[in-house]
Design a protein around this motif. Structure first.
Motif, short mmCIF file in Angstrom:
data_model
loop_
_atom_site.label_atom_id
_atom_site.label_comp_id
_atom_site.label_asym_id
_atom_site.label_seq_id
_atom_site.Cartn_x
_atom_site.Cartn_y
_atom_site.Cartn_z
N TRP A 17 0.85 -1.18 0.00
CA TRP A 17 0.00 0.00 0.00
C TRP A 17 0.88 1.23 0.00
O TRP A 17 2.04 1.18 0.44
CB TRP A 17 -0.95 -0.02 1.19
CG TRP A 17 -2.14 0.88 1.07
CD1 TRP A 17 -2.46 1.95 1.85
CD2 TRP A 17 -3.19 0.79 0.09
NE1 TRP A 17 -3.63 2.51 1.43
CE2 TRP A 17 -4.11 1.83 0.35
CE3 TRP A 17 -3.44 -0.07 -0.98
CZ2 TRP A 17 -5.25 2.04 -0.42
CZ3 TRP A 17 -4.57 0.13 -1.75
CH2 TRP A 17 -5.47 1.18 -1.46
N SER A 19 0.67 3.98 1.70
CA SER A 19 0.83 4.71 2.96
C SER A 19 0.50 3.78 4.11
O SER A 19 0.07 2.64 3.93
CB SER A 19 -0.09 5.95 2.98
OG SER A 19 -1.45 5.55 2.85
N GLU A 20 0.71 4.27 5.33
CA GLU A 20 0.40 3.50 6.52
C GLU A 20 -1.05 3.02 6.46
O GLU A 20 -1.98 3.79 6.24
CB GLU A 20 0.64 4.36 7.77
CG GLU A 20 -0.11 3.96 9.02
CD GLU A 20 0.29 2.59 9.58
OE1 GLU A 20 0.01 2.34 10.75
OE2 GLU A 20 0.85 1.77 8.83
N ILE A 21 -1.25 1.70 6.66
CA ILE A 21 -2.58 1.11 6.46
C ILE A 21 -3.28 0.75 7.77
O ILE A 21 -4.37 0.22 7.77
CB ILE A 21 -2.47 -0.13 5.55
CG1 ILE A 21 -3.83 -0.52 4.97
CG2 ILE A 21 -1.78 -1.28 6.28
CD1 ILE A 21 -3.75 -1.51 3.84
N THR A 23 -2.85 -1.41 10.29
CA THR A 23 -3.17 -2.82 10.56
C THR A 23 -2.90 -3.19 12.00
O THR A 23 -1.85 -2.84 12.57
CB THR A 23 -2.35 -3.73 9.62
OG1 THR A 23 -2.77 -3.51 8.28
CG2 THR A 23 -2.53 -5.20 9.99
N ALA A 56 -7.45 -3.52 8.20
CA ALA A 56 -6.96 -2.35 7.48
C ALA A 56 -7.65 -1.14 8.09
O ALA A 56 -8.89 -1.09 8.13
CB ALA A 56 -7.27 -2.44 5.99
N TYR A 57 -6.87 -0.20 8.60
CA TYR A 57 -7.38 1.01 9.23
C TYR A 57 -8.32 0.72 10.40
O TYR A 57 -9.03 1.62 10.86
CB TYR A 57 -8.11 1.90 8.20
CG TYR A 57 -7.28 2.30 7.02
CD1 TYR A 57 -6.23 3.21 7.14
CD2 TYR A 57 -7.54 1.77 5.75
CE1 TYR A 57 -5.47 3.58 6.04
CE2 TYR A 57 -6.79 2.14 4.64
CZ TYR A 57 -5.75 3.04 4.80
OH TYR A 57 -5.01 3.41 3.70
N THR A 62 -8.88 -7.59 6.14
CA THR A 62 -8.19 -7.71 4.86
C THR A 62 -7.50 -9.06 4.69
O THR A 62 -7.12 -9.44 3.57
CB THR A 62 -7.16 -6.57 4.70
OG1 THR A 62 -6.61 -6.59 3.39
CG2 THR A 62 -6.02 -6.72 5.70
N GLU A 130 -9.33 9.04 1.31
CA GLU A 130 -8.55 8.66 0.13
C GLU A 130 -9.14 9.22 -1.16
O GLU A 130 -8.42 9.47 -2.12
CB GLU A 130 -8.48 7.13 0.01
CG GLU A 130 -7.53 6.46 0.98
CD GLU A 130 -6.14 6.29 0.40
OE1 GLU A 130 -5.97 6.37 -0.82
OE2 GLU A 130 -5.21 6.06 1.19
N HIS A 246 -1.76 -0.24 -5.30
CA HIS A 246 -1.39 -1.63 -5.13
C HIS A 246 0.04 -1.90 -5.62
O HIS A 246 0.60 -2.95 -5.32
CB HIS A 246 -2.37 -2.53 -5.88
CG HIS A 246 -2.49 -2.22 -7.34
ND1 HIS A 246 -3.12 -1.10 -7.80
CD2 HIS A 246 -2.04 -2.87 -8.43
CE1 HIS A 246 -3.07 -1.07 -9.11
NE2 HIS A 246 -2.41 -2.13 -9.52
N ARG A 251 4.02 -3.63 3.03
CA ARG A 251 3.89 -3.21 4.42
C ARG A 251 4.06 -4.37 5.39
O ARG A 251 4.67 -4.24 6.44
CB ARG A 251 2.51 -2.57 4.63
CG ARG A 251 2.28 -1.33 3.80
CD ARG A 251 2.84 -0.11 4.48
NE ARG A 251 2.99 1.01 3.56
CZ ARG A 251 3.43 2.20 3.94
NH1 ARG A 251 3.76 2.41 5.20
NH2 ARG A 251 3.57 3.17 3.06
#
Length: 326
Positions: A17, A19-21, A23, A56-57, A62, A130, A246, A251
């Motif tokens: 990804w 950016s920071e996702i 998780t 995710a976030y 995910t 986003e 993608h 990450r």
């Protein structure tokens, strides 16, 4: 997806990804009541199986594996085109799609049969902050070695179901990936393999290596081999392609051991691999939700069996579809 001897089945996955996702690792018990998060017409169910998942976030599942050994993974597919939703047919937010599979099914065959009935519609929306519409496809694998890839193409659900389907990546759609893979298999991986970070090139490399690594009944060797393949097709940190989230830095990576029900996690920001043994986790309905906070960029350091680090936590809210879209 690796098919070894003595029923060893492992699935490796990377998360790339831009950016920071956000998780974290979560443990969800069986008996949890859920909805599809699309308003009054949401599909409803009660989880039959407990699961360990990577979020995710903290708004979506995910990746993960349930206590029956079924794994589910969602990846980006730009070409995804979901059916128009009439607002009356039971709906399922894309944020909870993978969790729906993990909650309800023990095998790929069961999940595929359920999806073929098309009793609900997967509904997508923009990713918060986003301005980008979420376009995902879903892969599933289980302890029998069965596998399936589900995609929505031109508004229709397309299901690829066969234990021979051992690799999935991002664009293009899976039928085109198979055609490209046939081309590269005729050249032979020991002669030349494509080396870019494009999804199609990584598909070819993973397809070659997953068949080239040794077939073994030793779990340690098999796990090391699968991690080796998924690392080979990972993208070095700091690399990204504008407007293609993608095709970005890897990450984190996971490996799901379906037979022995062990879920491994490796962050690009930490040199350690840790795992959770699902057989040692209480998934009873009264056990509550637990999490393993991974911190920014999943940089919190854990190593080995991390079950003792789990903490009781209020469950996150799956991202729903705004009422204006109902």
């Amino acid at each position: 997806m690796y098919l070894g001897t003595e029923d060893i089945v492992l699935t490796g996955r990377s998360m790339d990804w831009h950016s920071e996702i956000g998780t974290n690792i979560w443990v969800f018990p069986r008996g949890t009541d859920r909805t599809g998060k699309v308003g009054p017409a949401s599909k409803e169910w009660t989880a039959e199986y407990g699961s360990v998942i990577a979020s995710a976030y903290d708004i979506a599942t995910t990746d993960g594996m349930n206590e029956a050994g079924l794994a589910a993974n969602v990846l980006w597919l730009t070409e995804s085109d979901y059916p128009e939703w009439d607002g009356d047919t039971p709906g399922l937010s894309i944020s909870v799609w993978a969790q729906y599979v993990l909650d309800n099914f023990a095998t790929v065959a069961e999940a595929v049969e359920n999806h073929r009935k098309e009793e609900f519609v997967v509904v997508s929306d923009e990713i918060p902050d986003e301005g980008r519409f979420a376009t995902l496809h879903l892969s599933m694998s289980d302890a029998t070695g069965d596998s399936a890839i589900l995609e929505y193409i031109d508004g229709e659900l397309v299901i690829h179901h066969d234990r021979e389907y051992q690799v999935m990546t991002n664009s293009p759609p899976f039928d085109q990936q198979l055609a490209l893979d046939k081309y590269w298999s005729e050249i032979g991986g020991t002669v030349m393999l494509p080396g870019t970070n494009r999804p199609a090139d990584r598909f070819a490399r993973a397809s070659f290596y997953v068949d080239a690594i040794p077939q073994t009944q030793n779990r340690r060797t098999a796990t090391a081999s699968v991690f080796g393949v998924i690392r080979n097709v990972s993208v070095p940190y700091g690399i990204s392609t504008p407007d293609e989230p993608h095709i970005s830095s890897t990450r984190w990576r996971t490996v799901a051991d379906h037979r022995d029900r062990r879920y491994y996690f490796e962050s690009a920001f930490s040199p350690n691999v840790f795992w959770l043994d699902l057989d040692e986790i209480d998934f009873a309905a009264d056990a509550g939700v637990r999490s393993l906070p991974l911190g920014e960029n999943q940089a919190n350091a854990f190593a080995g069996d991390a079950a003792t680090e789990l903490v009781e936590t209020e469950p996150f809210e799956f991202l729903g579809v705004p009422a204006s879209l109902n």
